[in-house]
Structure formats: structure tokens, C-alpha cells
Design a protein around this motif. Structure first.
Motif, PDB file in Angstrom:
ATOM      1  N   GLU A   1       0.836  -1.198   0.000  1.00 42.42           N
ATOM      2  CA  GLU A   1       0.000   0.000   0.000  1.00 42.42           C
ATOM      3  C   GLU A   1       0.868   1.245   0.000  1.00 42.42           C
ATOM      4  OE1 GLU A   1      -2.554  -0.287   3.305  1.00 42.42           O
ATOM      5  OE2 GLU A   1      -3.818  -1.870   2.456  1.00 42.42           O
ATOM      6  N   GLU A   2       1.898   1.235   0.820  1.00 40.73           N
ATOM      7  CA  GLU A   2       2.788   2.388   0.881  1.00 40.73           C
ATOM      8  C   GLU A   2       3.500   2.590  -0.445  1.00 40.73           C
ATOM      9  OE1 GLU A   2       5.335   1.690   4.163  1.00 40.73           O
ATOM     10  OE2 GLU A   2       3.811   2.110   5.683  1.00 40.73           O
ATOM     11  N   ALA A   3       3.861   1.486  -1.090  1.00 43.99           N
ATOM     12  CA  ALA A   3       4.532   1.585  -2.374  1.00 43.99           C
ATOM     13  C   ALA A   3       3.608   2.177  -3.426  1.00 43.99           C
ATOM     14  CB  ALA A   3       5.013   0.197  -2.807  1.00 43.99           C
ATOM     15  N   ASP A   4       2.305   1.802  -3.389  1.00 40.88           N
ATOM     16  CA  ASP A   4       1.330   2.355  -4.330  1.00 40.88           C
ATOM     17  C   ASP A   4       1.205   3.868  -4.162  1.00 40.88           C
ATOM     18  OD1 ASP A   4       0.841  -0.089  -5.432  1.00 40.88           O
ATOM     19  OD2 ASP A   4      -0.924  -0.513  -4.196  1.00 40.88           O
ATOM     20  N   ILE A   5       1.157   4.335  -2.938  1.00 39.59           N
ATOM     21  CA  ILE A   5       1.073   5.776  -2.683  1.00 39.59           C
ATOM     22  C   ILE A   5       2.313   6.475  -3.219  1.00 39.59           C
ATOM     23  CG2 ILE A   5       1.053   7.532  -0.863  1.00 39.59           C
ATOM     24  CD1 ILE A   5      -0.619   5.634   0.815  1.00 39.59           C
ATOM     25  N   GLY A   6       3.460   5.835  -3.049  1.00 38.02           N
ATOM     26  CA  GLY A   6       4.706   6.418  -3.522  1.00 38.02           C
ATOM     27  C   GLY A   6       4.784   6.531  -5.031  1.00 38.02           C
ATOM     28  N   ARG A   7       3.967   5.735  -5.747  1.00 39.91           N
ATOM     29  CA  ARG A   7       3.999   5.757  -7.202  1.00 39.91           C
ATOM     30  C   ARG A   7       3.063   6.794  -7.809  1.00 39.91           C
ATOM     31  NH1 ARG A   7       4.564  -0.042  -6.750  1.00 39.91           N
ATOM     32  NH2 ARG A   7       2.317  -0.319  -6.986  1.00 39.91           N
ATOM     33  N   LEU A   8       2.294   7.480  -6.993  1.00 38.53           N
ATOM     34  CA  LEU A   8       1.396   8.514  -7.517  1.00 38.53           C
ATOM     35  C   LEU A   8       2.203   9.610  -8.208  1.00 38.53           C
ATOM     36  CD1 LEU A   8      -1.166   9.015  -4.593  1.00 38.53           C
ATOM     37  CD2 LEU A   8      -1.562   7.872  -6.778  1.00 38.53           C
ATOM     38  N   PRO A   9       1.771  10.049  -9.390  1.00 31.86           N
ATOM     39  CA  PRO A   9       2.503  11.108 -10.092  1.00 31.86           C
ATOM     40  C   PRO A   9       2.382  12.444  -9.365  1.00 31.86           C
ATOM     41  CG  PRO A   9       0.461  10.589 -11.237  1.00 31.86           C
ATOM     42  CD  PRO A   9       0.616   9.551 -10.172  1.00 31.86           C
ATOM     43  N   ILE A  10       3.340  13.320  -9.601  1.00 31.19           N
ATOM     44  CA  ILE A  10       3.375  14.632  -8.938  1.00 31.19           C
ATOM     45  C   ILE A  10       2.097  15.422  -9.215  1.00 31.19           C
ATOM     46  CG2 ILE A  10       4.526  16.880  -8.902  1.00 31.19           C
ATOM     47  CD1 ILE A  10       6.104  14.867  -7.417  1.00 31.19           C
ATOM     48  N   ASP A  11       1.609  15.376 -10.464  1.00 27.85           N
ATOM     49  CA  ASP A  11       0.401  16.131 -10.819  1.00 27.85           C
ATOM     50  C   ASP A  11      -0.795  15.713  -9.975  1.00 27.85           C
ATOM     51  OD1 ASP A  11       1.710  17.635 -12.658  1.00 27.85           O
ATOM     52  OD2 ASP A  11       0.979  16.551 -14.421  1.00 27.85           O
ATOM     53  N   LEU A  12      -0.927  14.403  -9.757  1.00 31.37           N
ATOM     54  CA  LEU A  12      -2.051  13.917  -8.956  1.00 31.37           C
ATOM     55  C   LEU A  12      -1.877  14.293  -7.493  1.00 31.37           C
ATOM     56  CD1 LEU A  12      -4.656  12.401  -8.727  1.00 31.37           C
ATOM     57  CD2 LEU A  12      -3.376  10.235  -8.639  1.00 31.37           C
ATOM     58  N   LEU A  13      -0.651  14.198  -7.004  1.00 31.38           N
ATOM     59  CA  LEU A  13      -0.386  14.625  -5.627  1.00 31.38           C
ATOM     60  C   LEU A  13      -0.708  16.110  -5.452  1.00 31.38           C
ATOM     61  CD1 LEU A  13       2.994  12.829  -4.828  1.00 31.38           C
ATOM     62  CD2 LEU A  13       0.784  12.407  -3.719  1.00 31.38           C
ATOM     63  N   ALA A  14      -0.309  16.913  -6.427  1.00 31.33           N
ATOM     64  CA  ALA A  14      -0.564  18.355  -6.360  1.00 31.33           C
ATOM     65  C   ALA A  14      -2.062  18.632  -6.328  1.00 31.33           C
ATOM     66  CB  ALA A  14       0.081  19.062  -7.541  1.00 31.33           C
ATOM     67  N   HIS A  15      -2.823  17.875  -7.128  1.00 33.46           N
ATOM     68  CA  HIS A  15      -4.283  18.053  -7.129  1.00 33.46           C
ATOM     69  C   HIS A  15      -4.871  17.697  -5.769  1.00 33.46           C
ATOM     70  CE1 HIS A  15      -8.455  18.036  -8.396  1.00 33.46           C
ATOM     71  NE2 HIS A  15      -8.565  16.791  -7.936  1.00 33.46           N
ATOM     72  N   ILE A  16      -4.407  16.595  -5.201  1.00 37.37           N
ATOM     73  CA  ILE A  16      -4.902  16.180  -3.881  1.00 37.37           C
ATOM     74  C   ILE A  16      -4.577  17.237  -2.825  1.00 37.37           C
ATOM     75  CG2 ILE A  16      -4.607  14.480  -2.034  1.00 37.37           C
ATOM     76  CD1 ILE A  16      -4.079  12.389  -4.256  1.00 37.37           C
ATOM     77  N   PHE A  17      -3.345  17.720  -2.839  1.00 48.57           N
ATOM     78  CA  PHE A  17      -2.935  18.707  -1.841  1.00 48.57           C
ATOM     79  C   PHE A  17      -3.651  20.048  -2.038  1.00 48.57           C
ATOM     80  CE2 PHE A  17       1.284  16.241  -1.711  1.00 48.57           C
ATOM     81  CZ  PHE A  17       0.812  15.432  -0.689  1.00 48.57           C
ATOM     82  N   SER A  18      -4.084  20.330  -3.254  1.00 50.99           N
ATOM     83  CA  SER A  18      -4.810  21.584  -3.501  1.00 50.99           C
ATOM     84  C   SER A  18      -6.173  21.584  -2.823  1.00 50.99           C
ATOM     85  CB  SER A  18      -4.980  21.810  -5.006  1.00 50.99           C
ATOM     86  OG  SER A  18      -5.893  20.869  -5.565  1.00 50.99           O
ATOM     87  N   LEU A  19      -6.652  20.397  -2.432  1.00 56.42           N
ATOM     88  CA  LEU A  19      -7.936  20.276  -1.746  1.00 56.42           C
ATOM     89  C   LEU A  19      -7.799  20.475  -0.241  1.00 56.42           C
ATOM     90  CD1 LEU A  19      -9.306  17.132  -3.652  1.00 56.42           C
ATOM     91  CD2 LEU A  19      -9.710  19.548  -4.176  1.00 56.42           C
ATOM     92  N   PHE A  20      -6.572  20.514   0.245  1.00 57.05           N
ATOM     93  CA  PHE A  20      -6.344  20.706   1.686  1.00 57.05           C
ATOM     94  C   PHE A  20      -6.702  22.136   2.074  1.00 57.05           C
ATOM     95  CE2 PHE A  20      -3.046  17.228   2.915  1.00 57.05           C
ATOM     96  CZ  PHE A  20      -3.757  16.284   2.196  1.00 57.05           C
ATOM     97  N   ALA A  21      -7.484  22.282   3.119  1.00 61.51           N
ATOM     98  CA  ALA A  21      -7.838  23.610   3.609  1.00 61.51           C
ATOM     99  C   ALA A  21      -6.920  24.067   4.742  1.00 61.51           C
ATOM    100  CB  ALA A  21      -9.291  23.635   4.095  1.00 61.51           C
ATOM    101  N   SER A  22      -6.267  23.127   5.375  1.00 57.84           N
ATOM    102  CA  SER A  22      -5.426  23.430   6.536  1.00 57.84           C
ATOM    103  C   SER A  22      -3.968  23.597   6.131  1.00 57.84           C
ATOM    104  CB  SER A  22      -5.553  22.312   7.578  1.00 57.84           C
ATOM    105  OG  SER A  22      -4.566  22.441   8.581  1.00 57.84           O
ATOM    106  N   PHE A  23      -3.379  24.732   6.477  1.00 53.76           N
ATOM    107  CA  PHE A  23      -1.962  24.945   6.205  1.00 53.76           C
ATOM    108  C   PHE A  23      -1.097  24.033   7.072  1.00 53.76           C
ATOM    109  CE2 PHE A  23      -3.935  29.020   5.034  1.00 53.76           C
ATOM    110  CZ  PHE A  23      -3.565  29.045   3.696  1.00 53.76           C
ATOM    111  N   LYS A  24      -1.609  23.655   8.227  1.00 48.17           N
ATOM    112  CA  LYS A  24      -0.890  22.722   9.095  1.00 48.17           C
ATOM    113  C   LYS A  24      -0.776  21.365   8.416  1.00 48.17           C
ATOM    114  CE  LYS A  24      -0.966  20.672  13.729  1.00 48.17           C
ATOM    115  NZ  LYS A  24      -1.704  20.602  15.025  1.00 48.17           N
ATOM    116  N   ASP A  25      -1.876  20.919   7.785  1.00 46.21           N
ATOM    117  CA  ASP A  25      -1.861  19.637   7.082  1.00 46.21           C
ATOM    118  C   ASP A  25      -0.896  19.676   5.898  1.00 46.21           C
ATOM    119  OD1 ASP A  25      -3.700  18.657   8.849  1.00 46.21           O
ATOM    120  OD2 ASP A  25      -5.431  18.956   7.525  1.00 46.21           O
ATOM    121  N   LEU A  26      -0.860  20.801   5.205  1.00 44.42           N
ATOM    122  CA  LEU A  26       0.070  20.940   4.085  1.00 44.42           C
ATOM    123  C   LEU A  26       1.518  20.860   4.563  1.00 44.42           C
ATOM    124  CD1 LEU A  26      -1.503  23.743   1.854  1.00 44.42           C
ATOM    125  CD2 LEU A  26      -1.157  21.354   1.236  1.00 44.42           C
ATOM    126  N   ALA A  27       1.792  21.506   5.681  1.00 47.15           N
ATOM    127  CA  ALA A  27       3.148  21.468   6.232  1.00 47.15           C
ATOM    128  C   ALA A  27       3.541  20.056   6.615  1.00 47.15           C
ATOM    129  CB  ALA A  27       3.236  22.401   7.441  1.00 47.15           C
TER     130      ALA A  27
END
Length: 230
Positions: free
Chosen positions: A6-32
Motif C-alpha cells: 500500500e505504501e509503495a502504491d502511494i509512492g507511485r502517484l505522479p506529482i500532478d495527482l499529488l498536487a491536485h490532492i494537496f490543492s484540496l487541503f484547507a489546513s496549512f498545518k496539514d500541508l506542512a
């Protein structure tokens, strides 16, 4: 599936998809926290910030350095809210100086510094001198003087709306300069300010369509016939 897989699958996510997911974060603490997971996630957070067109720090416990770190990465930013709240963002002139170096400042169309009592003309002028695309500005509840309004008049030709709520150190001289130089200005909120009647007349003489808020600031009908009533 094993936990390692499971951890390996998460690690294989492309940067673009990670960026999209993180753009949904409302908390700056969570982003940090996400940024500290690994190098790839850190890059994903950076790219998510680079895509954001709006950032609001109102209600978040942010200081000069933490606010500047985020804004410096937000290359596409157009709407910035650094309003002060009791437990939230408390920015000072030092923070405004740091923000003024961000690439996005020249493209900002809206800025709110509402209630930021830690800022003075020095910091405001530094920031505003680079915010040449500004259309909407909320600087109410601060201790700025005419010096800030002179800088706004010189640097913000596209300004449409400005809130000066409670800015008691601003005088009619600053208001007149603002209206003279900002030809696109549509409304000014001067609630809580001491604006003489003849100054109101002067502002409306320069710009008859100007909306002066609150409505209680409007002139009586007999003062100048033909002016619009809002």
C-alpha cells in the motif's frame, strides 16, 4: 495486500495527482505535515500552491515568516486575504516586506489586510508599490495615514473598490488624491472616519458616480441636485 505494498502504491502517484490532492487541503498545518513526509510529497505541495489563485489566512495562526513562505510559492495567486483575527494571522511590516518580493504580487487583483494593527504605512507602501493590478483593497481597521493612500493612488490605476473602515488617521487629502488618480474607482467605505461635508462634495465633484459607504455619509438632497443616491 500487504501494508508495504500500500505504501509503495502511494509512492507511485505522479506529482500532478499529488498536487491536485494537496490543492484540496484547507489546513496549512496539514500541508506542512504532508510536505515533511518525503521529497516527492514536498514537491507535490509546492506545485499545489503554485496553482492556487486564492489564499486566505484569516482565522489561521500564521506569522510573518510562515505566511511569506506560502505566498512566495503561490505563483498564480490573484486573491490574498491576510486579515487579522484574535487567534489568526497577525502580520507586521516585516511580513509585508517579505510578501512584496513574491512573484504573484504584481498580478493580485484583491488584497485584504483588514484589522492588521501591526502594519504601518512603511509596510503597506512596500507591498502596494508592486501590486499594480489591484482592483479590490480592504485595509480597514488599520492605522495607515494619507501616505498609504498616496502610494495606492500612484500604484493602483485599476482600483475599483477600497474599504477604509475606521482608518481615522486618513484625511480628506488622501481621499481626494485617491479619487483623482484612480479613475476606475467605484466605491469607498469610510465608515468611522471623520470626513467633512465639503470633502464629500469634492469627491463627488471629481467622480459623480462614486459610491460612498455607508449610506449615512450621503449628502442631503438639497446639497447638490443631480448627484446619484445609492
Amino acid at each position: 495486500m500487504r501494508e508495504g505494498d500500500e505504501e509503495a502504491d502511494i509512492g507511485r502517484l505522479p506529482i500532478d495527482l499529488l498536487a491536485h490532492i494537496f490543492s484540496l487541503f484547507a489546513s496549512f498545518k496539514d500541508l506542512a505535515q504532508a510536505s515533511s513526509v518525503c521529497r516527492k510529497w514536498r514537491q507535490g505541495v509546492k506545485e499545489s500552491l503554485a496553482r492556487r489563485e486564492s489564499l486566505s489566512f484569516s482565522g489561521w495562526k500564521m506569522d510573518d515568516e510562515s505566511t511569506a513562505r506560502v505566498v512566495l510559492l503561490a505563483y498564480s495567486l490573484k486573491d490574498l486575504d491576510i486579515s487579522r483575527s484574535r487567534w489568526g494571522c497577525q502580520i507586521t511590516d516585516n511580513g509585508l516586506n517579505q510578501l512584496s518580493t513574491a512573484k504573484c504580487i504584481a498580478n493580485l487583483s484583491s488584497v485584504s489586510m483588514w484589522g492588521s494593527t501591526g502594519i504601518t504605512d512603511k509596510g503597506v507602501i512596500q507591498l502596494i508599490s508592486r501590486a499594480t493590478s489591484l482592483q479590490h483593497l480592504n485595509i480597514g481597521g488599520t492605522f495607515i495615514t494619507d501616505a498609504s493612500l498616496f502610494a495606492i493612488a500612484d500604484s493602483c490605476p485599476h482600483l475599483k473598490n477600497i474599504i477604509l473602515w475606521g482608518c481615522r488617521h486618513v484625511t480628506d487629502k488622501g481621499l481626494l488624491m485617491l479619487v483623482k488618480k484612480c479613475g476606475k474607482l467605484k466605491s469607498i467605505n469610510v465608515w468611522g472616519m471623520r470626513v467633512p461635508l465639503d470633502s464629500i462634495i469634492g469627491l463627488l465633484t471629481i467622480s459623480p458616480a462614486l459610491q460612498i459607504q455607508p449610506k449615512g455619509m450621503l449628502l442631503p438632497d438639497h446639497a447638490y441636485q443631480g448627484w446619484p443616491v445609492y
